[in-house]
Every structure is written in C-alpha cells, then in structure tokens.
Design a protein around this motif. Structure first.
Motif, short mmCIF file in Angstrom:
data_model
loop_
_atom_site.label_atom_id
_atom_site.label_comp_id
_atom_site.label_asym_id
_atom_site.label_seq_id
_atom_site.Cartn_x
_atom_site.Cartn_y
_atom_site.Cartn_z
N ASN A 126 -3.52 7.35 6.82
CA ASN A 126 -2.48 7.18 5.79
C ASN A 126 -1.38 8.23 5.89
O ASN A 126 -0.53 8.31 5.02
N TYR B 283 0.83 -1.21 0.00
CA TYR B 283 0.00 0.00 0.00
C TYR B 283 0.86 1.26 0.00
O TYR B 283 2.03 1.24 0.37
N GLY C 280 5.32 4.04 2.70
CA GLY C 280 5.10 4.05 4.14
C GLY C 280 6.06 3.20 4.95
O GLY C 280 6.92 2.51 4.40
N THR D 153 -0.41 8.36 12.77
CA THR D 153 -1.87 8.35 12.83
C THR D 153 -2.38 8.33 14.26
O THR D 153 -1.69 7.86 15.17
N CYS E 33 0.69 4.10 1.89
CA CYS E 33 1.18 4.49 3.21
C CYS E 33 0.25 3.94 4.26
O CYS E 33 -0.75 4.55 4.61
N LEU E 34 0.58 2.77 4.75
CA LEU E 34 -0.25 2.07 5.71
C LEU E 34 0.18 2.45 7.12
O LEU E 34 1.38 2.60 7.38
N GLY F 126 -8.08 4.10 -3.01
CA GLY F 126 -7.68 4.80 -1.80
C GLY F 126 -8.62 4.74 -0.62
O GLY F 126 -8.91 5.73 0.01
#
Ligand code: PLP
Length: 414
Positions: A191, A6, A393, A195, A8-9, A320
């Motif tokens: 993302n 992915y 990420g 977070t 930016c996980l 997304g």
C-alpha cells in the motif's frame, strides 16, 4: 461507481514482468542478484547519489537494522515520534530497548522539536544516559521539521533514523527525505508509494555503514568455508524476484508522486468551502509532501448521517487488509478513539464503496506502550479524534476523487 475505491492500491508499470523474467531466466531467485543491485542503484539515484542503499525484506526490518547500526542495546532508550504506525517503535522493543515517545507539532503533525529537546534533557537527567537515536516520521508523507530536528541531533550528538516509509519522494527544502539522518527507512509494502509486493530499504551515509547493514541482514557471517558467527544476524535481504518488481516500479515512481499530489490539489479545492472539513496540506513552502495519503479533519460539532450508530457494533473482518488476522475484541469502544462523526463518515463512505481510515492511533495511547515514557502536548491525540485518511493512490481517478468529495458533502447533516 461500480468498483470499490481503496486508500492506496498497488499499481504496476508494465515493466515488472520483464525484470522478474530476467531473474527466472538467469536462475537468480535468491535474496541477492542483479535485480537487487540495480534496484539499490535506482533508489540511490532517486534519494541521493551521495548515499548508499540496502534493499531489505521489509521497512520494519530497515528500522530494526538502523537501530543496530546506531548501537542500540538492551536497556537503552530511543526517542520515537508517537504519532506513527507501530513499525517505527516495535523494533526498538525487539532489541530489549525502550521507545520514549514524543508528541507532534500541529503544522506538520510530526515530531515537535521543542518537545524533543525537552525529552532528551529529561531522559538524561532521569537515567544519566543519552537516548541512542531519534526517529521522526513523515506521517502520510508530510516532511518533519528537518532543520530543527537535525540541529538537535547535532547539539546532543544523537543520530537520527528518518522513518520515511510513507514519505518516499517527499522533500524538505528541496532535499529528498531519507538523506538527512544517519539512516533513512523506506517501505515497499503493498500500500506504499511503490511496492515490491513486500519490502523495504535502508538509506546509509557511506559504504562502510552499508556493509555493516548488509552483514547483519545476511545472518552476520564470518569469512570461513563453513558457517562461523561472531554476532547475531538476521535474514532480512530482499529477494531478487521482489527487486525485479521494484525496478519496474521505479519507472513510475515520479508519475505516482505527481498523481498523489494532483489528487491532493483536487481534495484541497473540493473541501475549501465545505464547513466543518479541513484538508491537511503542506504547512509552508519548505515542505513538499508526496501526499501518500490525503487526510482531512472534522470539526467535532459537525453532524454526519447515521452518527447515532457509530461504535454500536464490533467491526467484523477488520480494516485495511488485515481481515482474519486481527484479534477479535469484545467491546466496540476503547478509552481513546475517533469522534463519533469520524466513525460515522467512515461507515457512510464504506457503504458507498469508498475505503477510508482514521488517523494512526498515537503510540503513547496504545495499551502495549502504556508504561513507556512519553512527552505529550495533546496534539496527536486531538488529531486522532478528528482526522481521517481518504483514497489517494495511483488507481484513484479524477472522477473518483470528485465522487468522494461529493459523498463527504452528502454525508453532512445540514
Ligand atoms: C509501513 C511503515 C513502516 C514499515 O514498513 P513495512 O514495509 O510494512 O514493514 C514503518 N514505518 C511507517 C511509518 C510505516 O507506515
């Protein structure tokens, strides 16, 4: 490669549960409490000890409150970088004000200072009023030209709201973004660089501004034993549970930034000798991007496998994380979209379980903003047609970066 890669996980540090547990143990699960205070202090130490930070429920809320802090009223105009995600400009419209879009310069891809000044002069001539704020954006983490934009802000006495939602930890001339303007917007969506599951923060210049922002973020209450209001407020504070996640994430922020920058180096190296592909890097030594998302541009003449199939079908499920909450469209094309080879590369990588995405479509090309004033030089539209974002990420390994580079190479028709 077995698992999907992915863009930016989110990646947990292992400390988050400790702080969440504290919130539960002490019964502080509301939108204030010890985790909120501690998270704000951590952010302040990271961004600038001379500033103040308010933790909020979203980066979008931070933009909204910054505009209120700048006194934006219905009928006002606010200058916004056109090349951005919609959260930079939408809150201007929440206030009944008008976003005026300014295009980018080709080095940083961010707000063009010359065009900014032209826009200010022209708006003053046309409306008789000064725009109320200027919003430059650290797109993909890349710093804007802080010196020039701040000089224009001072010259015309218009405050800057830095949208550093994608640029947490990026620096310009050694100084962390978010600490240049009157306000600095940060985001902790799932993302972003770190977070809180969902959340944001506003960097303020002084304790009085912080107080004002907190007041508006807590429904603007006056101090009576009962609810009494002299202004319209919002419910925008961060919950003490989410702030617990944020405290845990702060312990890995530097690590995350270094990882993104390390991946950038690998991409830069990997694409250096690949004809038709250019990696977007810091344009000069003053820029120090966090490389939140690494981006490349494709020569329009480059041919990609399966290019004849680009845009033949309406996308099912949407890109997304928005699957199921996008409006279904009846045409797979619009009058402004990335070139066929970009879409073909996106599809090719998708089949190899690599998520990629076109660059953000400029706001002045969005149907919803078709009647807004825009000062345009063609840079962002041209970039939108040739650019794409690649996985960047903390969960992306060196081996995966190599696999992505190899897959891009493999996709090129020679
Ligand atoms: C993510 C983002 C925001 C808003 O942040 P949320 O936390 O998602 O509301 C604002 N501006 C830009 C440029 C962003 O990428």
């Amino acid at each position: 490669m077995a698992k999907r890669i992915y863009l930016c996980l989110a990646h947990m540090s292992g400390q988050e549960m400790k702080y969440i547990q504290e919130a539960f143990d002490t019964n502080w699960v509301v939108p204030l409490g010890p985790n909120v205070n501690a998270f704000e202090e951590d952010l302040k130490q990271f961004v600038s000890p001379d500033h103040e930070v308010v933790a909020l429920s979203a980066g979008t809320a931070a933009v909204h409150l910054a505009l209120i802090g700048c006194g934006v009223q219905p009928g006002d105009e606010v200058i916004v970088q056109s090349f951005t995600f919609c959260a930079s400009s939408h809150p201007v419209t929440y206030l009944g004000a008008t976003p005026v879009f300014v295009d980018s310069e080709k080095d940083s891809w961010n707000m063009d200072p010359d065009l900014l000044e032209e826009a200010i002069k022209d708006r003053m001539a046309k409306t008789g009023k000064k725009p109320k704020a200027i919003i430059p954006v650290a797109l993909y983490g890349m710093p804007y030209q802080c010196d020039k934009i701040m000089a224009i802000s001072r010259k015309y006495d218009i405050p800057v709201i830095e949208d550093a939602a994608e640029g947490l930890g990026s620096r310009w001339n050694g100084q962390v973004l978010g600490s240049f303007g009157k306000y600095g917007v940060l985001s902790f969506n799932g993302n972003k660089m770190i977070t809180t599951s969902g959340g944001g923060a506003l960097v303020c210049e002084n304790p009085q501004d912080k107080q004002t922002i907190m007041w508006y973020a807590t429904q603007a209450r006056d101090s009576y034993p009962y609810y009494q209001h002299t202004a319209i407020g919002y419910n925008y504070r961060m919950s003490n549970v989410c702030a617990g996640i944020g405290r845990g994430q702060m312990t890995v922020l530097d690590e995350h930034i270094h990882h993104h920058q390390h991946i950038a180096k690998m991409y830069e190296e990997g694409f250096k000798n690949m004809p038709g592909i250019s990696f977007h890097k810091n344009p000069d030594e003053k820029c120090d991007s966090n490389y939140w998302l690494n981006t490349i541009t494709l020569d329009p003449d480059l041919k990609i496998k399966g290019q004849e199939l680009a845009y033949k079908q309406v996308i099912q499920g949407a890109v997304g994380g928005a699957a199921g909450v996008t409006h279904v469209v009846d045409s797979p094309i619009t009058d402004c979209q990335p070139n066929d080879n970009v879409e073909a590369l996106r599809m090719y990588l998708d089949k190899k379980d690599i998520e990629s995405r076109p660059l953000w479509k400029p706001m002045h090309k969005q149907p919803v903003y078709q009647n807004n004033p825009a000062y345009v030089n063609g840079v962002s539209e041209a970039l939108f047609k040739v650019g794409m974002c690649l996985p960047s990420g903390p969960c992306v390994t060196d081996e995966e970066v190599q696999y992505i580079i190899d897959s891009v190479k493999e996709a090129i028709l020679s």
